[in-house]
Design an enzyme around this catalytic site. Structure first.
Site, PDB file in Angstrom:
ATOM      1  N   LYS A 191       0.764  -1.113   0.209  1.00  0.00           N
ATOM      2  CA  LYS A 191       0.012  -0.128  -0.048  1.00  0.00           C
ATOM      3  C   LYS A 191       0.990   1.267  -0.017  1.00  0.00           C
ATOM      4  CE  LYS A 191      -2.092   3.136   2.093  1.00  0.00           C
ATOM      5  NZ  LYS A 191      -1.558   4.526   1.435  1.00  0.00           N
ATOM      6  N   GLU A 266       9.881   2.001  10.655  1.00  0.00           N
ATOM      7  CA  GLU A 266      10.929   2.762  10.498  1.00  0.00           C
ATOM      8  C   GLU A 266      10.127   4.369  10.310  1.00  0.00           C
ATOM      9  OE1 GLU A 266      13.168   1.890   6.777  1.00  0.00           O
ATOM     10  OE2 GLU A 266      14.030   0.146   7.837  1.00  0.00           O
ATOM     11  N   CYS A 300      14.222  10.876   6.365  1.00  0.00           N
ATOM     12  CA  CYS A 300      14.254  10.255   7.738  1.00  0.00           C
ATOM     13  C   CYS A 300      15.474  10.452   8.585  1.00  0.00           C
ATOM     14  CB  CYS A 300      13.623   8.977   8.090  1.00  0.00           C
ATOM     15  SG  CYS A 300      14.710   7.761   7.013  1.00  0.00           S
ATOM     16  N   GLU A 399       9.767  17.079  14.417  1.00  0.00           N
ATOM     17  CA  GLU A 399      10.028  16.605  13.049  1.00  0.00           C
ATOM     18  C   GLU A 399       9.554  17.424  11.877  1.00  0.00           C
ATOM     19  OE1 GLU A 399       9.192  12.964  11.110  1.00  0.00           O
ATOM     20  OE2 GLU A 399      11.165  12.795  10.560  1.00  0.00           O
TER      21      GLU A 399
HETATM   22  P1  NAD Z   1       2.722   8.772   7.332  1.00  0.00           P
HETATM   23  O1  NAD Z   1       2.819   8.027   8.349  1.00  0.00           O
HETATM   24  O2  NAD Z   1       1.511   9.868   7.244  1.00  0.00           O
HETATM   25  O3  NAD Z   1       2.213   7.949   6.069  1.00  0.00           O
HETATM   26  C1  NAD Z   1       3.115   6.830   5.734  1.00  0.00           C
HETATM   27  C2  NAD Z   1       2.272   5.497   5.095  1.00  0.00           C
HETATM   28  O4  NAD Z   1       0.934   5.087   6.086  1.00  0.00           O
HETATM   29  C3  NAD Z   1       1.260   5.945   3.807  1.00  0.00           C
HETATM   30  O5  NAD Z   1       1.251   4.926   3.159  1.00  0.00           O
HETATM   31  C4  NAD Z   1      -0.285   6.323   4.438  1.00  0.00           C
HETATM   32  O6  NAD Z   1      -1.165   6.039   3.659  1.00  0.00           O
HETATM   33  C5  NAD Z   1      -0.161   5.004   5.683  1.00  0.00           C
HETATM   34  N1  NAD Z   1      -1.124   5.224   6.916  1.00  0.00           N
HETATM   35  C6  NAD Z   1      -1.539   6.347   7.377  1.00  0.00           C
HETATM   36  N2  NAD Z   1      -2.424   5.940   8.310  1.00  0.00           N
HETATM   37  C7  NAD Z   1      -2.497   4.693   8.263  1.00  0.00           C
HETATM   38  C8  NAD Z   1      -3.269   3.749   9.405  1.00  0.00           C
HETATM   39  N3  NAD Z   1      -3.939   4.449  10.205  1.00  0.00           N
HETATM   40  N4  NAD Z   1      -3.121   2.699   9.037  1.00  0.00           N
HETATM   41  C9  NAD Z   1      -2.284   2.108   7.979  1.00  0.00           C
HETATM   42  N5  NAD Z   1      -1.584   2.989   7.387  1.00  0.00           N
HETATM   43  C10 NAD Z   1      -1.546   4.128   7.314  1.00  0.00           C
HETATM   44  O7  NAD Z   1       3.901   9.131   6.618  1.00  0.00           O
HETATM   45  P2  NAD Z   1       4.446  10.117   5.783  1.00  0.00           P
HETATM   46  O8  NAD Z   1       4.073  11.570   5.799  1.00  0.00           O
HETATM   47  O9  NAD Z   1       3.727   9.619   4.104  1.00  0.00           O
HETATM   48  O10 NAD Z   1       6.141   9.999   5.589  1.00  0.00           O
HETATM   49  C11 NAD Z   1       6.838  10.680   6.221  1.00  0.00           C
HETATM   50  C12 NAD Z   1       7.347  10.221   7.492  1.00  0.00           C
HETATM   51  O11 NAD Z   1       8.002   8.941   7.212  1.00  0.00           O
HETATM   52  C13 NAD Z   1       8.291  10.934   8.368  1.00  0.00           C
HETATM   53  O12 NAD Z   1       8.015  10.937   9.766  1.00  0.00           O
HETATM   54  C14 NAD Z   1       9.688  10.321   8.002  1.00  0.00           C
HETATM   55  O13 NAD Z   1      10.570  10.544   9.009  1.00  0.00           O
HETATM   56  C15 NAD Z   1       9.071   8.821   7.867  1.00  0.00           C
HETATM   57  N6  NAD Z   1      10.412   8.118   7.227  1.00  0.00           N
HETATM   58  C16 NAD Z   1      11.133   7.121   7.967  1.00  0.00           C
HETATM   59  C17 NAD Z   1      12.160   6.628   7.428  1.00  0.00           C
HETATM   60  C18 NAD Z   1      12.766   5.594   7.966  1.00  0.00           C
HETATM   61  O14 NAD Z   1      13.721   4.723   7.461  1.00  0.00           O
HETATM   62  N7  NAD Z   1      13.004   5.639   9.514  1.00  0.00           N
HETATM   63  C19 NAD Z   1      12.202   6.540   5.837  1.00  0.00           C
HETATM   64  C20 NAD Z   1      11.396   7.322   5.187  1.00  0.00           C
HETATM   65  C21 NAD Z   1      10.355   8.434   5.961  1.00  0.00           C
END
Ligand code: NAD
Length: 505
Positions: A191, A266, A300, A399
């Site tokens: 997804k 992550e 991240c 963040e």
């Molecule tokens: P997000 O958490 O808003 O969304 C990530 C994914 O989760 C999306 O596909 C979203 O549709 C899905 N999602 C949202 N709510 C959900 C739920 N209740 N159940 C299941 N899935 C759900 O994150 P974002 O805004 O897309 O990305 C940015 C974040 O990702 C930042 O916090 C960044 O630090 C983190 N990130 C971490 C790493 C790492 O390796 N640690 C790498 C890249 C990004």
């Protein structure tokens, strides 16, 4: 070198089919609409116009995909590691062949500059190659001798995996999860993030064109609260590999509790780069700038807190401010661009709100701190540096996930360490010093899953990747990935006749 005009023309060519057909789901090898028939638009961060329509999957689409993944699971797991290796190498070859198409579409959909997306596409291929080579050893275990007993362990794939990815560098991050899952013998339901779904669809298509059996890799587009939630709750999905925000990780853990999901998270970061007066300051400044302003700061592992020894604070932050002001912000397909538009107006509003917070908190805005009037009028912000900040400020604790750096002075080692650890996150840390003992001391005591000394972040696939505290659970890379995607079984053989206890006569 190509020009923006040439790149735009090419990009439009690559986008054409998606404009026409839309981005569909892929279930059991078929390109399908959402069962509800609903769609949503993915928009361009450059001008906010729709790029194409995307299938809006929901619980019923996830159910179909999970069942397809379960059905394909037995045969995929039964294939020899050598066979899986061949297929994964073919996927890597195909990604390389279509790397330009992937990079252009990724830049259009995310706003990330083409100079970084070209590399990210190739890193996707590297991820497949690395885990292809590891596939034959995935089931290996240990031999553990006991008196009169011989134990050995073996690993078996855990079953269908739900992969949920964010929008920042979607292609590369998806391969990071999906490649080891497939190498381990698991099937997948992916997804992708709703803000940048285009390349996920390309990736699934590439994999099947390269010979991946139908149903091994399924794709359902949609929103977090719909398709995402349903995936985490589905009983046929045995584990969730998630990359995204810490708050979402926490929701997923709760959603997956009923079906006892194994989770790998992550999450976010507020990573310190710590610069001592005895460091190579030119290099340290370049690394600090690279780690916050590359990939639009939507990274991240970005070094979003700059901790500088007070004796060099003014000089060092002036150097960083100068570099930040010289960074070219522009169209993501312009080969000269370093910082492109942020992903979406919602995210832009969040980043801009921190410029207001910074003003309220009374810091100095040494660079940026405002919107940039870029081509197309989209979500551009200027590379920003806040100086004279304190670690208890919101701009130092939260963040922001944009090209925004908060610089904080420190007096001595003890204070540097205290500030560095005084956040809820613990993903990465970067230390710049020529004192080896100090460097060792910091690596011992920094609360972070990954630490680089006198270096920017360089990914090495056999090494573990992941965070502590609110930055994550679990490690990716090398054999650590297999530990997540597989179950370990212990088998014990008597190696001599045993005196089995006699009960009941
Ligand atoms: P997000 O958490 O808003 O969304 C990530 C994914 O989760 C999306 O596909 C979203 O549709 C899905 N999602 C949202 N709510 C959900 C739920 N209740 N159940 C299941 N899935 C759900 O994150 P974002 O805004 O897309 O990305 C940015 C974040 O990702 C930042 O916090 C960044 O630090 C983190 N990130 C971490 C790493 C790492 O390796 N640690 C790498 C890249 C990004």
């Amino acid at each position: 070198m190509t020009t923006l005009e040439e790149n735009l023309k090419k990009a439009e060519g690559y986008l054409e089919r998606f404009r026409h057909e839309g981005v569909k789901n892929r279930i059991a090898g078929e390109q399908v609409d959402a069962l509800s028939g609903e769609t949503f638009d993915t928009i361009s961060p450059v001008d906010l116009k729709p790029l194409c329509k995307v299938a809006k999957g929901g619980a019923e689409d996830i159910d179909r995909a999970a069942k397809a993944a379960k059905q394909a699971g037995k045969a995929w797991a039964a294939l020899s590691g050598k066979e899986r290796k061949k297929i994964l190498h073919r996927i890597a070859d195909a990604i390389e062949e279509r790397a330009e198409e992937i990079a252009f579409l990724e830049a259009l959909d995310t706003g990330q500059s083409i100079r970084f997306m070209a590399k990210a596409a190739l890193r996707g291929a590297e991820n497949f190659r690395f885990f292809a080579d590891k596939a034959p050893e995935a089931r290996d275990g240990q031999a553990l001798q006991a008196p009169n007993q011989f134990n050995f362990t073996s690993r078996i794939p855990i079953g269908p995996i739900g992969v949920i990815t964010p929008w920042n560098t979607p292609f590369m991050l998806s391969t990071w999860k999906i490649a080891p899952a497939l190498a381990a013998g698991c099937t997948v339901v992916h997804k992708p993030a709703e803000f940048s779904p285009i390349t996920a669809s390309l990736l699934a298509e590439i994999a099947e064109d390269a010979g991946l059996p139908k149903g091994v890799w399924n794709l359902v587009n949609g929103f977090g609260e719909g398709a995402g939630k349903a995936l985490t709750e589905h009983p046929d999905i045995k584990a969730i590999a998630f990359v995204g925000e810490s708050a979402t990780g926490s929701l997923i853990m709760a959603q997956g509790a009923k079906t006892l999901k194994r989770v790998h998270f992550e999450l976010g970061g507020k990573n310190p780069v710590i610069v001592f007066a005895d460091a190579d300051l030119e290099r340290a400044a370049d690394a600090a700038v690279f780690m916050i302003y590359s990939l639009n700061g939507e990274r991240c592992t970005s070094s979003s807190r700059l901790l500088v020894e007070s004796s060099i604070y003014e000089e060092f932050t002036a150097k960083v401010a100068e570099k930040a002001k010289n960074i070219k912000v522009g169209h993501p397909l312009d080969p000269e661009t370093v910082v492109g538009p942020l992903i979406h107006p919602e995210h832009e509003a969040k980043v801009l709100s921190y410029f207001d917070v910074a003003r309220e908190e009374g810091v100095t805005i040494a660079a940026g701190g405002e919107k940039f009037d870029g081509p197309g009028g989209g979500c551009y912000v200027k590379p920003t540096l806040f100086t004279n900040a304190r670690n208890d400020m919101r701009i130092a604790q939260e963040e922001i996930f944009g090209p925004v750096l908060t610089a904080i002075p420190f007096e001595n080692d003890e204070q540097a360490l205290e500030i560095a650890n005084d956040v809820e996150y613990g993903l990465t840390g970067y230390i710049w010093t020529s004192d080896v003992t100090r460097a060792f001391h910091f690596t011992e005591h920094l609360e972070a899953g990954m630490i680089w000394v006198n270096s920017e972040n360089v990914r090495h696939l056999p090494s573990p990747f992941g965070g502590v505290k609110a930055s994550g659970i679990g490690r990716d890379g090398g054999d650590w990935s297999f530990e997540f995607y597989m179950e370990t079984k212990n088998i014990a053989f008597a190696s001599a006749p045993r005196n089995v206890p006699k009960l009941g006569g």
